[in-house]
Design an enzyme around this catalytic site. Structure first.
Site, PDB file in Angstrom:
ATOM      1  N   SER A 286       0.828  -1.202   0.000  1.00  0.00           N
ATOM      2  CA  SER A 286       0.000   0.000   0.000  1.00  0.00           C
ATOM      3  C   SER A 286       0.867   1.258   0.000  1.00  0.00           C
ATOM      4  O   SER A 286       1.643   1.458  -0.940  1.00  0.00           O
ATOM      5  CB  SER A 286      -0.956  -0.052   1.195  1.00  0.00           C
ATOM      6  OG  SER A 286      -1.990   0.886   1.061  1.00  0.00           O
TER       7      SER A 286
ATOM      8  N   ASP B 139     -10.378  -3.410  -4.703  1.00  0.00           N
ATOM      9  CA  ASP B 139      -9.481  -2.451  -4.061  1.00  0.00           C
ATOM     10  C   ASP B 139      -9.466  -1.168  -4.876  1.00  0.00           C
ATOM     11  O   ASP B 139      -9.191  -1.202  -6.084  1.00  0.00           O
ATOM     12  CB  ASP B 139      -8.073  -3.058  -3.999  1.00  0.00           C
ATOM     13  CG  ASP B 139      -7.058  -2.184  -3.276  1.00  0.00           C
ATOM     14  OD1 ASP B 139      -7.391  -1.048  -2.888  1.00  0.00           O
ATOM     15  OD2 ASP B 139      -5.912  -2.633  -3.110  1.00  0.00           O
TER      16      ASP B 139
ATOM     17  N   HIS C 188      -7.934  -5.253  -0.620  1.00  0.00           N
ATOM     18  CA  HIS C 188      -6.782  -4.586  -0.026  1.00  0.00           C
ATOM     19  C   HIS C 188      -6.455  -5.261   1.306  1.00  0.00           C
ATOM     20  O   HIS C 188      -7.350  -5.673   2.038  1.00  0.00           O
ATOM     21  CB  HIS C 188      -7.114  -3.114   0.196  1.00  0.00           C
ATOM     22  CG  HIS C 188      -5.917  -2.248   0.420  1.00  0.00           C
ATOM     23  ND1 HIS C 188      -5.100  -1.838  -0.603  1.00  0.00           N
ATOM     24  CD2 HIS C 188      -5.384  -1.714   1.557  1.00  0.00           C
ATOM     25  CE1 HIS C 188      -4.122  -1.080  -0.120  1.00  0.00           C
ATOM     26  NE2 HIS C 188      -4.265  -0.999   1.198  1.00  0.00           N
TER      27      HIS C 188
END
Length: 371
Positions: free
Chosen positions: A214, A308, A338
Site C-alpha cells: 500500500s 481495491d 486490499h
C-alpha cells in the site's frame, strides 16, 4: 432530454469529489487530533463479490466493531481493529496458531533520532550465525497515517523464513504530525542505513531488494528511484503490493471499488487530507509514481487485489514502467481485497500472491553476483 451514460456520471461524481475535497486537503493541522475532512459524495456502485475465504475475514473485521476510519481523527483511527487483527481471529477459529512464528527472530534498531525512526530486523533463528544472507527492506502500509510494523508483521516474517533472508521492516514518522515528504525521507534514510549495516547483521548489501504494501508499496518504488538517482547500490528487485501510485480520481478501480472494504474511496481522501500539506503534493512524482522518471529501475513485481480502489494504481504503474523499458510482472488476484497479502494462512489468494513474490525474489537473489 440529455442522457448521461453511467460511466460519464461516475466520472462526473469523481470530479466533483476532487473539487469538494481539494480545499479540505489543505486544512489538516499537524495534530493527530485534527478533525476529519468532509466526506466525498456517496457512490452507489457496489464492489465485486469476495471469495468465501476473503469474505470470512471481512465478516470478522466487521464483528470486531471498528468505526469507519474516514469519520475519525488519526489518534482514534490508530486504535481501531485492523484487517490483520481480523485475519488472526479467523486463524484462531480454524485452530491455527496466531502468535508470531518463533523460528524467525526480531530486534528493533533505531536508524534516526525520532522514536518512530527504527527498523525491525527479522532473521531466521536457524541462520543466526550465517553470513552474506540476502536482505529485503520492507515498508508497511497504512496511508502514511495509521498502522505500524506490528500491524504488518506477517509478510516480512514470511519472507525472512521462506527466503532465508534478513528483512528490515521500516517504521517511519507518521502524518499528520510529520507530513509528506517525511515518510519518503525516512524510507530513503533507512535504505542507506541498511546498506551501511547489513553486513554486521549477517547480510550481503549487494544482495538487496525492496518490498512494501500500500503506502509502503509506493515507498518501495520511490526508494528504488532514490537509489538510482543517488548512485547507491540499487535493489535487485522491487515487490510492490497494491501501491499508491496514481493520483487520478477517475481510475476504474476508484469507481468500481469506491465502497470496498477494508479500504474505500472515502478513506483515500481521508489519508490525503492528513499526509498532504496542499493538494499540489498529490502530483509530486514520489506520490504520483506514474509520472516519475521510471527508466532504469530493477525488475519489478506488482501485486494487486481485484476489490481495491488502488487496483488501477498498480495496473497503470506497471504500464508506465514497461513504457520506460523496465521489466515488470503485474498480477491482479481475483476475489480478494486490499490488505490480503498478509493473510496467507487463511486466504488462498494471499497464498498465491506470496508464492509469486517469493519466487521472484528468490530468482533475483540467485542471479546476484557471489562474493
Amino acid at each position: 432530454m440529455i442522457r448521461f451514460s453511467p460511466r460519464a456520471s461516475l466520472i462526473a461524481i469523481a470530479a466533483m469529489s476532487v473539487a469538494v475535497s481539494s480545499s479540505a486537503l489543505a486544512q489538516s493541522a499537524r495534530s493527530a487530533d485534527g478533525a476529519p475532512p468532509p466526506p466525498p459524495p456517496a457512490m452507489a456502485m457496489q464492489p465485486a463479490k469476495a471469495a468465501p475465504d476473503m469474505q470470512t475475514v471481512l465478516d470478522q473485521l466487521a464483528a470486531l466493531g471498528g468505526k469507519p476510519i474516514e469519520t475519525l481523527t488519526p489518534a482514534v483511527a490508530r486504535t481501531q481493529p485492523s484487517a490483520a487483527d481480523a485475519a488472526k481471529q479467523v486463524m484462531i477459529k480454524h485452530g491455527l496458531a496466531a502468535t508470531p512464528d518463533a523460528t524467525v527472530t526480531t530486534r528493533d534498531i533505531p536508524y534516526g533520532s525520532d522514536a518512530q525512526q527504527f527498523a525491525r530486523v527479522y532473521k531466521p533463528a536457524a541462520l543466526a550465525n550465517a553470513k552474506n544472507l540476502p536482505v529485503i527492506v520492507d515498508y508497511h502500509g497504512g496511508g502514511w497515517v495509521i498502522a505500524t510494523v506490528d500491524t504488518y508483521d506477517a509478510a516480512p516474517r514470511l519472507l525472512a523464513k521462506q527466503l532465508g533472508a534478513i528483512v528490515v521492516s521500516v517504521e517511519y514518522r507518521h502524518a499528520p504530525e510529520f507530513k509528506f515528504p517525511a515518510q519518503h525521507d525516512d524510507a530513503a534514510a533507512a535504505y542507506r542505513w541498511t546498506l551501511q549495516n547489513a553486513a554486521s547483521w549477517g547480510g550481503d548489501p549487494r544482495k538487496i531488494a525492496v518490498a512494501g504494501e500500500s503506502a509502503g508499496g509506493n515507498l518501495a518504488v520511490a526508494t528504488a528511484i532514490y537509489a538510482r538517482d543517488n548512485r547507491l547500490t540499487t535493489p535487485l528487485h522491487i515487490v510492490s503490493v497494491y501501491p499508491i501510485a496514481n493520483s487520478s480520481m477517475t481510475l476504474p478501480s476508484r469507481m468500481d471499488s469506491a465502497n470496498a472494504k477494508p479500504l474505500n474511496g472515502a478513506m483515500l481522501k481521508w489519508f490525503g487530507h492528513y499526509y498532504q500539506t496542499t493538494p499540489a503534493d498529490a502530483q509530486d512524482p514520489r506520490l504520483n509514481l506514474v509520472k516519475a522518471n521510471l527508466r532504469g529501475l530493477p525488475p519489478t513485481t506488482i501485486i494487486n487485489a481485484q476489490i481495491d480502489p488502488l487496483r488501477s494504481d498498480g495496473e497503470t504503474l506497471a504500464a508506465a514502467m514497461r513504457k520506460a523499458g523496465d521489466r515488470v510482472e503485474q498480477r491482479t488476484f481475483p476475489g480478494v481485497t486490499h490488505e490480503f497479502f498478509g493473510m496467507g494462512m487463511v486466504v488462498r489468494g494471499a497464498q498465491d500472491a506470496n508464492t509469486l513474490a517469493i519466487a521472484r525474489l528468490k530468482a533475483a537473489f540467485a542471479a546476484a553476483p557471489r562474493r
